[in-house]
Design an enzyme around this catalytic site. Structure first.
Site, PDB file in Angstrom:
ATOM      1  N   ALA A   4       0.839  -1.216   0.000  1.00  0.00           N
ATOM      2  CA  ALA A   4       0.000   0.000   0.000  1.00  0.00           C
ATOM      3  C   ALA A   4       0.862   1.249   0.000  1.00  0.00           C
ATOM      4  O   ALA A   4       0.531   2.250   0.627  1.00  0.00           O
ATOM      5  CB  ALA A   4      -0.920  -0.007   1.213  1.00  0.00           C
ATOM      6  N   ARG A  10      -4.571   8.957  -9.524  1.00  0.00           N
ATOM      7  CA  ARG A  10      -5.857   9.179 -10.206  1.00  0.00           C
ATOM      8  C   ARG A  10      -6.998   9.521  -9.248  1.00  0.00           C
ATOM      9  O   ARG A  10      -8.068   9.930  -9.669  1.00  0.00           O
ATOM     10  CB  ARG A  10      -6.225   7.942 -11.040  1.00  0.00           C
ATOM     11  CG  ARG A  10      -5.496   7.905 -12.354  1.00  0.00           C
ATOM     12  CD  ARG A  10      -5.761   6.617 -13.087  1.00  0.00           C
ATOM     13  NE  ARG A  10      -4.967   5.516 -12.560  1.00  0.00           N
ATOM     14  CZ  ARG A  10      -5.120   4.251 -12.910  1.00  0.00           C
ATOM     15  NH1 ARG A  10      -6.063   3.916 -13.775  1.00  0.00           N
ATOM     16  NH2 ARG A  10      -4.351   3.315 -12.399  1.00  0.00           N
ATOM     17  N   GLY A 101      -3.439  -2.901  -0.847  1.00  0.00           N
ATOM     18  CA  GLY A 101      -4.227  -1.967  -0.037  1.00  0.00           C
ATOM     19  C   GLY A 101      -5.409  -1.361  -0.761  1.00  0.00           C
ATOM     20  O   GLY A 101      -6.306  -0.793  -0.131  1.00  0.00           O
ATOM     21  N   ASN A 381     -26.477  24.247  31.060  1.00  0.00           N
ATOM     22  CA  ASN A 381     -25.224  23.602  31.480  1.00  0.00           C
ATOM     23  C   ASN A 381     -24.000  24.444  31.173  1.00  0.00           C
ATOM     24  O   ASN A 381     -22.904  24.095  31.568  1.00  0.00           O
ATOM     25  CB  ASN A 381     -25.079  22.232  30.799  1.00  0.00           C
ATOM     26  CG  ASN A 381     -25.023  22.359  29.284  1.00  0.00           C
ATOM     27  OD1 ASN A 381     -25.613  23.265  28.699  1.00  0.00           O
ATOM     28  ND2 ASN A 381     -24.305  21.462  28.650  1.00  0.00           N
ATOM     29  N   SER A 400     -43.179  21.153  33.278  1.00  0.00           N
ATOM     30  CA  SER A 400     -42.884  21.698  31.944  1.00  0.00           C
ATOM     31  C   SER A 400     -42.235  23.072  32.023  1.00  0.00           C
ATOM     32  O   SER A 400     -42.448  23.821  32.970  1.00  0.00           O
ATOM     33  CB  SER A 400     -44.189  21.832  31.153  1.00  0.00           C
ATOM     34  OG  SER A 400     -44.719  20.550  30.942  1.00  0.00           O
ATOM     35  N   ALA A 418     -44.214  23.612  37.176  1.00  0.00           N
ATOM     36  CA  ALA A 418     -44.006  24.087  35.809  1.00  0.00           C
ATOM     37  C   ALA A 418     -43.503  25.523  35.793  1.00  0.00           C
ATOM     38  O   ALA A 418     -43.854  26.334  36.651  1.00  0.00           O
ATOM     39  CB  ALA A 418     -45.310  23.968  35.031  1.00  0.00           C
TER      40      ALA A 418
HETATM   41  C1  UD1 Z   1      -0.033  -5.072 -10.828  1.00  0.00           C
HETATM   42  C2  UD1 Z   1       0.569  -6.287 -11.527  1.00  0.00           C
HETATM   43  C3  UD1 Z   1      -0.340  -6.689 -12.695  1.00  0.00           C
HETATM   44  C4  UD1 Z   1      -1.746  -6.960 -12.185  1.00  0.00           C
HETATM   45  C5  UD1 Z   1      -2.281  -5.763 -11.414  1.00  0.00           C
HETATM   46  C6  UD1 Z   1      -3.577  -6.121 -10.768  1.00  0.00           C
HETATM   47  C7  UD1 Z   1       2.984  -6.003 -11.307  1.00  0.00           C
HETATM   48  C8  UD1 Z   1       4.232  -5.622 -11.977  1.00  0.00           C
HETATM   49  N1  UD1 Z   1       1.876  -5.934 -12.039  1.00  0.00           N
HETATM   50  O1  UD1 Z   1      -0.014  -4.014 -11.735  1.00  0.00           O
HETATM   51  O2  UD1 Z   1       0.161  -7.855 -13.321  1.00  0.00           O
HETATM   52  O3  UD1 Z   1      -2.598  -7.286 -13.277  1.00  0.00           O
HETATM   53  O4  UD1 Z   1      -1.367  -5.381 -10.366  1.00  0.00           O
HETATM   54  O5  UD1 Z   1      -4.123  -4.982 -10.177  1.00  0.00           O
HETATM   55  O6  UD1 Z   1       3.020  -6.395 -10.165  1.00  0.00           O
HETATM   56  N2  UD1 Z   1       2.815  -0.808  -4.722  1.00  0.00           N
HETATM   57  C9  UD1 Z   1       3.725  -0.542  -3.739  1.00  0.00           C
HETATM   58  N3  UD1 Z   1       4.977  -0.157  -4.081  1.00  0.00           N
HETATM   59  C10 UD1 Z   1       5.361  -0.042  -5.375  1.00  0.00           C
HETATM   60  C11 UD1 Z   1       4.425  -0.315  -6.380  1.00  0.00           C
HETATM   61  C12 UD1 Z   1       3.155  -0.714  -6.034  1.00  0.00           C
HETATM   62  O7  UD1 Z   1       3.407  -0.645  -2.553  1.00  0.00           O
HETATM   63  O8  UD1 Z   1       6.523   0.304  -5.591  1.00  0.00           O
HETATM   64  C13 UD1 Z   1       1.445  -1.210  -4.339  1.00  0.00           C
HETATM   65  C14 UD1 Z   1       0.405  -0.212  -4.793  1.00  0.00           C
HETATM   66  O9  UD1 Z   1       0.157   0.747  -3.766  1.00  0.00           O
HETATM   67  C15 UD1 Z   1      -0.816  -1.096  -5.027  1.00  0.00           C
HETATM   68  C16 UD1 Z   1      -0.200  -2.439  -5.436  1.00  0.00           C
HETATM   69  O10 UD1 Z   1       1.137  -2.414  -4.993  1.00  0.00           O
HETATM   70  O11 UD1 Z   1      -1.555  -1.311  -3.860  1.00  0.00           O
HETATM   71  C17 UD1 Z   1      -0.252  -2.659  -6.950  1.00  0.00           C
HETATM   72  O12 UD1 Z   1       0.473  -1.641  -7.599  1.00  0.00           O
HETATM   73  P1  UD1 Z   1       0.014  -1.052  -8.984  1.00  0.00           P
HETATM   74  O13 UD1 Z   1       0.956   0.003  -9.369  1.00  0.00           O
HETATM   75  O14 UD1 Z   1      -1.419  -0.753  -8.973  1.00  0.00           O
HETATM   76  O15 UD1 Z   1       0.282  -2.306  -9.938  1.00  0.00           O
HETATM   77  P2  UD1 Z   1      -0.240  -2.431 -11.399  1.00  0.00           P
HETATM   78  O16 UD1 Z   1       0.645  -1.673 -12.286  1.00  0.00           O
HETATM   79  O17 UD1 Z   1      -1.682  -2.161 -11.465  1.00  0.00           O
END
Ligand code: UD1
Ligand code: MG
Length: 472
Positions: A4, A10, A101, A381, A400, A418
């Protein structure tokens, strides 16, 4: 291990993405709850963006000891995140379940299937077949149907982009395998990141890979606010369906129940009710239309008439509340209490069988048992500087339109007549009266009538139009 650390660009928010809420709980709480339900121990969260805020929310919800935090200050990819997450697990030799996360809808039963499949010591990954695979890693299988590797969307060839089996990003694998495999990752890819997906070919060559198939709805990751509310709709439908195993929801599509709310058997819930936070509804209680309850405990058999609002209140058994009652924080009602329309309570304890049925404010007050609070009673109060206490003892009767100017006490079985303004203690069993004695002017009404009739007559003689508001 819960990843996470990402920023969640986005979401376009000041707040970390994983702190945005679905059904009253932050996104990051869902994988933690799922991990706890499966008995995972220890639990590690890899945090980076807003690490302090996210850590604080996690320890407030789950306790300071429940989660080990691994810091990933620079997000160099999911593989890098897992390598860091393994550091606080140095002595651990069991299976590691990797969750995200921002993926709140995974069911415990799905994760349990993965953990079962991993008992043989293979890498188990969650996959789904989707109509629109764009954005996801694609599952590349060999002629025998065995998983070879995962190709990320941005690294995929046109042919690979047509594969509809995608990687949910959720895995179970032995800790020892993950340590070795993440150490060998390199950033030779379109994003220059350490991809966790690159552990898959390593597993295929050693411990083996298995997949568990999941309904695409469950694997949905939250990236923006539209997806957040879609996930919330799914979560709320699940919560309501679960509640309806025991309780009657008259119009479930209008009822909002947070994920930590507990509802006991035979509860009846009317339309447009909102139950928030850690609210609990006791068996057989009735929650009328439009009630909004936050972190409130409602005892069994209590009837809440429409539009009652309660926040951090405790309500006993068989109480009757509302319509339009307002229970503010620190309200504590014993059994069989009545709090009726337009009654507001704050930091107030009311004893068994006592009643405040209409139009009252009770703040910083202790009310004993069998007390009757008349309409229009106000505890004064606050003197503009500090809050002070009112005590009304067992069996007292407050007439009342009384003001009780705190600090003040009404003794047991005392009666306040009252219209009183009570500034001194009323002794036990006494009657307190503070009003000016009533006097009469005999015949005054007829004299007044005659005076106005005269005026009308004089005005008519001068040609003025008659008054039109005589009878309004
Ligand atoms: C990843 C998978 C992809 C899969 C998709 C599903 C990889 C390379 N790709 O892609 O195959 O289909 O999830 O949703 O693993 N995070 C970190 N540290 C980092 C990068 C990410 O904690 O350096 C956490 C993000 O906060 C998130 C999760 O890992 O919770 C996934 O990261 P995200 O960047 O969404 O991965 P995707 O590119 O979507
Ligand atoms: Mg993602």
């Amino acid at each position: 291990m819960i990843l996470a650390a990402g920023k969640g660009t986005r979401m376009r928010s000041q707040k970390s993405k994983v702190l945005h809420e679905v059904a009253g709980a932050p996104l990051v709480a869902y994988p933690v709850k799922a991990a706890q339900a499966l008995g995972a121990n220890p639990i590690v969260c890899v945090l980076g963006h807003q690490i302090d805020e996210v850590s604080r929310v996690l320890s407030a919800r789950f306790g300071a000891e429940a989660i080990r935090v691994a810091a990933q200050h620079e997000q160099r990819g999911t593989g890098h995140a897992v390598a860091l997450g393994l550091e606080p697990l140095s002595g651990f030799s069991g299976l590691v379940l990797i969750l995200y996360g921002d993926v709140p809808l995974l069911r415990e039963s799905t994760l349990a299937r993965m953990v079962d499949a991993a008992a043989k010591g293979t890498l188990v990954m969650l996959t789904a077949r989707v109509a629109h695979p764009s954005g996801y890693g694609r599952i590349v299988r060999n002629e025998e149907g065995r998983v070879e590797r995962i190709v990320e969307d941005r690294d995929a060839t046109e042919a690979q982009k047509l594969i509809c089996e995608v990687n949910a990003g959720i895995y179970v694998a032995p800790a020892a395998f993950l340590r070795e495999a993440t150490a060998k990752l390199s950033p030779q890819n379109a994003q220059g990141e350490l991809y966790l997906t690159d552990i898959v070919p390593q597993a295929a060559a050693t411990i083996g890979v298995e997949t568990v198939d999941v309904d695409p709805e469950e694997m949905a990751g939250i990236n923006d606010r539209a997806q957040l509310v879609q996930a919330e709709a799914v979560m709320r439908a699940r919560i309501n369906a679960h509640a309806m195993e025991l309780a009657t929801l008259r119009a479930p599509e209008t009822v909002r129940i947070d994920s930590d709310v507990v509802i006991e058997a035979d509860v009846e819930i009317e339309p447009n009710v909102t139950l928030r936070g850690r609210t609990r509804i006791g068996a057989g209680a009735f929650i009328g239309q439009g009630c909004v309850l936050t972190d409130t405990v409602v005892g069994p058999g209590t009837e809440m008439k429409p539009y009652t609002v309660a926040d951090q209140a405790i309500v006993g058994a068989r109480c009757k509340l509302g319509p339009f009652a307002h229970l503010r924080p620190g309200t504590d009602l014993a059994d069989d209490v009545h709090v009726g329309n337009f009654v507001e309570t704050k930091k107030t304890r009311i004893g068994k069988g006592s009643k405040a049925n209409h139009l009252a404010y009770l703040g910083d007050t202790i009310v004993g048992e069998r007390v009757n609070i008349g309409a229009g009673t106000i505890t004064c109060n606050y003197n503009g500087f500090e809050k002070r206490q009112t005590i009304i003892e067992d069996g007292a009767f407050i007439g009342s339109d009384t003001q009780l100017v705190a600090p003040v006490r009404v003794g047991p079985n005392a009666i306040v007549a009252a219209g009183a303004t009570i500034t001194q203690e009323v002794p036990a069993g006494a009657l307190a009266i503070t009003r000016v004695a009533q006097t009469h002017l005999e015949g005054y009404a007829a004299r007044l009538k005659a005076r106005y009739a005269d005026r009308e007559k004089t005005a008519a003689e001068k040609g003025k139009p008659p008054r039109t508001d005589n009878h309004d």
